[in-house]
Design a protein around this motif. Sequence first.
Motif: not given
Length: 444
Positions: A118-128, A134-139, A324-328, A332-337
């Motif tokens: 999941l963390k790998r995917y968020i990092a990939l999306r952020k770069k692509a 990268y925020h939750y509304y970018d998912n 805490n759950l979203f962070s876990e 760190n690739e997703m910025s918490m609003d």
Amino acid sequence: GVPSDIYSELSTSDIKWNEIELSDGTKLPITNAAYSKIVATNRNQEDRKKAFEALYNSFNTNKNTYASIYKSILQRDFASAQSRNYSSSLEKSLNPKDIPVEVYQSLIESTKENTAPLKRYIALRKKALGLKEYHYYDNSINIVDYNKEFSYEEAKESVLESVKPLGDSYYNGLNTALGEGWLDVYETSNKRSGAYSINIYDVHPYMLLNYNGTMDSVFTLAHELGHTMHSMLSTENQPYPISSYTIFVAEVASTFNERLLLDNMLKKTTDSKERIALIEQAISGIVGTYYIQTLFADYEYQAHQIVESGKAITPEILNNIMANLFSEYFGNEMSMDELQKIIWARIPHFYNSPYYVYQYATSFASSANLYNRITSDKYTPEEREASKNAYLELLKSGGNDHPMNQLKKAGVDLSKKDAFLAVSTEFNRLLDLLEEEINKEKGE
């Protein structure tokens, strides 16, 4: 039932939607539907941010009331459990289906241990997507701008072709469902949104769709036909009193059909953009149906434990659990609003049917296991054939046993943490494919 009724009134009848102006000058109130459309289709991150803040502020305004309602639900659940000599609200909730508490705990533990994809995917999306943050509304926005339309006839043909590995009987049943007028296909005035399949014993299932030609609509057709085939096979093989299958196994056939469709469409196309869109379609199912629902199940578990240990419930405490759950889960690739933490106020299942959402994740994990056993080359043809027959027997079994026993007969034991590993394994496989296609698209 009163707390649930109050929540429904506050979150529907009395909610005040905030209006925003998009970058193209469009002004509109941000309802749940408007928000979903903007975050899925608007490629301007600032517009997505505006929609996110507008929607979540509609709930944040009444955060103390939502927390009070939820506290009363948690207290009600625990009081009910205590009065019946259960050790927890969770134990009472799982008991009617004979599901051990350990299954719920294993789901959460295994998912937390396997968040790396999941963390790998968020990092990939952020770069692509070329995003600095990268925020939750970018998912929900697609990596590629892919808008191919599929006619309903094309969709039917693709779904039918994809289920051939399950044998002639399954194929013919699906063909009957598609050809006998059981489906209300297109959107019409005053028709409800979404899609569903409802079974009428001794008649046949009926399906509602709002088919619009998108790739998502094609996968929705496959998904709902999975429910329809499950119902047909249950009805044909079980008497009425035990023909209905439980929610615990309800999403197995639907997600299995989606996997078949994905593999079939990937084999048929060489268009990199289409392959990226297909892989993202599959990954979004893993993220939304497995990881997010397990995160929500984790939240429910922690919130109930707070009340069951005699501690207080406040909006800040619920916000902290979510933060805490979203962070876990996402890293760190997703910025918490700050507003993201209030998501607990806008999930109706928490208020209307506690300890429900975990079943999406268990069904998804079961489907992943079964699909692997039926299609993977690491098994012999004889083993794959035996697994296919066991899967079809599961669909035929309706509600003739407790769901854990039904899954065990099909070859899936959810009491073992290893049963959930099939999801992260499939996730990593799809990520490898996605990275390969993105590099092709870039000409690397």
